[in-house]
Design an enzyme around this catalytic site. Structure first.
Site, PDB file in Angstrom:
ATOM      1  N   GLN A   1       0.772  -1.243   0.000  1.00 11.16           N
ATOM      2  CA  GLN A   1       0.000   0.000   0.000  1.00 11.16           C
ATOM      3  C   GLN A   1       0.800   1.289   0.000  1.00 11.16           C
ATOM      4  OE1 GLN A   1      -3.527   2.279   2.558  1.00 11.16           O
ATOM      5  NE2 GLN A   1      -3.061   0.161   3.001  1.00 11.16           N
TER       6      GLN A   1
ATOM      7  N   GLU B   1       0.899  -0.855   8.833  1.00 14.42           N
ATOM      8  CA  GLU B   1       0.080   0.332   9.076  1.00 14.42           C
ATOM      9  C   GLU B   1      -0.034   0.670  10.556  1.00 14.42           C
ATOM     10  OE1 GLU B   1      -2.260   3.468   9.147  1.00 14.42           O
ATOM     11  OE2 GLU B   1      -1.722   2.643   7.199  1.00 14.42           O
TER      12      GLU B   1
ATOM     13  N   GLY C   1      -8.638  21.259  19.435  1.00 16.24           N
ATOM     14  CA  GLY C   1      -8.293  22.625  19.062  1.00 16.24           C
ATOM     15  C   GLY C   1      -8.886  23.636  20.022  1.00 16.24           C
ATOM     16  N   GLY C   2      -8.878  24.894  19.593  1.00 16.02           N
ATOM     17  CA  GLY C   2      -9.369  25.960  20.456  1.00 16.02           C
ATOM     18  C   GLY C   2     -10.878  25.970  20.590  1.00 16.02           C
TER      19      GLY C   2
ATOM     20  N   ASP D   1       0.262   3.986   5.929  1.00 13.42           N
ATOM     21  CA  ASP D   1       0.569   3.562   4.567  1.00 13.42           C
ATOM     22  C   ASP D   1       0.287   4.670   3.549  1.00 13.42           C
ATOM     23  OD1 ASP D   1       1.656   0.945   4.669  1.00 13.42           O
ATOM     24  OD2 ASP D   1      -0.292   0.124   5.165  1.00 13.42           O
TER      25      ASP D   1
END
Length: 410
Positions: A18, A139, A243-244, A168
Site C-alpha cells: 500500500q 500500518e 483545538g481551540g 501507509d
C-alpha cells in the site's frame, strides 16, 4: 488540448502492498507514465482479500489504477541487466522493499546514480536510521510508533488505531511531495537525488498537535480537554476536537452505530445553539454564556446538545445547525460515502471497468488541477505490458522475449 501535469515523466514503480503503490498511483493520476515492475508472481495484494475468485483483489485494483505492468525477476543476471536499462530511461524510481533489499540486488544508490544521474530515487521504509531500522513496518505499527495510537481512544480505554491509513497511504502522500520537490530541483540543477520517507516519520508529522499539547502540559492541565485528571502525558480524549473550539460527536435518532453528528461550539454559535436545544436562557447565563465558563462543563454541554440531537435524524440535525452557521458534519459510513452523489459528482467516488472482475468502485484523485483533469483508468493485469515495453520501448526481439518467459526472467 490540455496536457497533464507530469506528462513525459517516467516512473519505475518497484512497490508493493500500500504505501508505495498509493504514492505511484497519485503520480499516475497527475499524468506520469508509471511502469509497475512486478516479480513473475505479481504484487502479493493481487491475491489478498479476494472477493471475486481468480481475479485481482480490490486491495490491488484500488491502489494501482492508471499504471502499466511488466514482470521481471530481478534475482537473475538478465533480469538485473533489464532493470538497469529501465533505470536508464526513468525519471523516478520508487521502492518500498525491506531495508537493504534493493542493495542486495546489486542496485545501491551509487550504482543507480551512475546508471542515471538525473533519476529521483525514492525509498519508503518503516523507520529512519537508528534502533528501529530493521523493524517490520505495518500500518498500525507505524500508528503505534508515530504517536497516533497513544492519543486515540477514550480516557478509560486502551489505545486505538484509526481507520484512516495514515501509516501507509499517509506516507505515500508524503513521498509524492518529496518526489515532486526533487523533480523541481532537478530542473534547476540537472541532477537527481535520493528521497527517503519513513512511515513512523509521516505519522509523527500528522500528530504534531499532540506534541504541542505535550509541551503545554508542563504549564498545567489542558482546559479544552474533557478529561478530569492529567498526569505527565497527553491523555486520550475521545472525540474532543483537540483545538481551540470544543467539539464532540453527539448521538442522533434512531441511534444506529453511525447516527451521529460532530458539532463544534464556537463562541458566536452558542446563542443560536442554545435556542435550538430548547435552552435559550443559557445564552445569557453567566455560568454558560462565555467560552471560559463552558470549558469546565464540556461534558454537560454536549450532554444537553445530545438530548436535542437524539430526537432527530442526523440529516435534520445537520440542516438545522447549518442554517445557523454552526460547524458540524454527519458521521458517514463507508456505505454512505459510496452512495454519496456529491462525492460522485466531484469524481471522488468513481466506477472503473476491469476485464476480469467487472466494474468496481474506487476513490478518485483528491488533487484537482484545472488544466490537468484526471481520468481513472483500469489497473493493469499482471505483465499486461511486457511486449509493449520490452519490445516496443527497450527494443528486445520476439524470440528473446519468448526465452525470457521460458527462463523465468519475466
Amino acid at each position: 488540448m490540455s496536457r497533464t501535469a507530469l506528462e513525459g515523466v517516467r516512473v519505475l514503480d518497484m512497490t508493493h502492498v500500500q504505501s508505495g503503490p498509493s504514492a505511484t498511483q497519485l503520480l499516475a493520476w497527475l499524468g506520469a507514465d508509471v511502469v509497475k515492475v512486478e516479480a513473475p508472481g505479481g504484487d502479493i495484494t493481487r491475491r489478498q482479500l479476494r472477493d471475486v475468485p481468480d481475479a485481482d483483489s480490490l486491495y490491488f485494483t484500488m491502489l494501482n489504477c492508471n499504471k502499466r505492468s511488466i514482470t521481471l525477476n530481478t534475482k537473475t543476471e538478465r533480469g538485473q541487466q533489464i532493470l538497469a536499462a529501465l533505470i536508464r530511461g526513468a525519471d523516478v524510481m520508487v521502492e518500498n522493499f525491506a531495508p537493504g533489499a534493493v542493495e542486495r540486488m546489486g542496485f545501491t544508490w551509487e550504482r543507480i546514480r551512475e546508471i542515471n544521474p538525473r533519476i529521483v530515487y525514492a525509498s519508503i521504509k518503516g523507520f529512519g536510521e537508528g534502533p528501529y531500522t530493521a523493524f517490520k513496518a505495518y500500518e498500525v505499527v507505524a500508528q503505534a510508533m508515530g504517536g497516533s495510537m497513544a492519543t486515540t481512544g477514550f480516557e478509560d480505554g486502551p489505545p486505538l488505531a484509526t481507520g484512516a491509513q495514515i501509516g501507509d497511504s499517509g506516507t505515500g502522500i508524503h513521498a509524492v511531495a518529496a518526489i515532486l520537490a526533487a523533480l523541481l530541483q532537478r530542473e534547476r540543477t540537472g541532477r537527481g537525488q535520493r528521497v527517503n520517507v519513513a512511515m513512523q516519520h509521516a505519522v509523527l508529522n500528522l500528530c504534531r498537535v499532540k506534541l504541542r499539547d505535550q509541551q503545554r502540559l508542563a504549564h498545567g492541565p489542558l482546559a479544552e480537554y474533557p478529561n478530569d485528571d492529567f498526569g505527565e502525558e497527553v491523555p486520550r480524549s475521545g472525540n474532543a476536537s483537540g483545538g481551540g473550539q470544543p467539539g464532540w460527536a453527539v448521538r442522533c435518532a434512531p441511534g444506529g452505530p453511525n447516527d451521529y453528528v460532530y458539532v463544534i461550539v464556537q463562541p458566536i454559535g452558542w446563542t443560536p445553539l442554545s435556542a435550538l436545544i430548547g435552552r435559550p436562557e443559557l445564552a445569557g447565563d453567566p455560568e454558560w454564556a462565555t467560552p471560559e465558563a463552558r470549558l469546565p462543563k464540556l461534558a454537560k454541554m454536549f450532554q444537553l446538545i445530545e438530548e436535542w440531537t437524539s430526537t432527530l435524524p442526523k440529516w435534520q440535525v445537520l440542516e438545522q445547525l447549518n442554517a445557523h452557521n454552526i460547524p458540524c458534519g454527519p458521521i458517514l459510513s463507508p456505505k454512505e460515502i459510496i452512495e454519496d452523489p456529491s462525492l460522485a459528482a466531484n469524481d471522488m467516488i468513481v466506477e472503473v471497468g476491469h476485464p476480469e472482475r467487472g466494474t468496481f468502485t474506487t476513490v478518485g484523485n483528491p488533487l484537482k488541477l484545472s488544466d490537468s483533469p484526471t481520468t481513472i483508468t483500469t489497473p493493469p493485469l499482471l505483465g499486461q505490458h511486457n511486449e509493449e515495453i520490452y519490445i516496443g520501448e527497450l527494443g528486445l526481439g520476439d524470440e528473446e522475449l519468448r526465452l525470457l518467459r521460458s527462463g523465468g526472467v519475466i
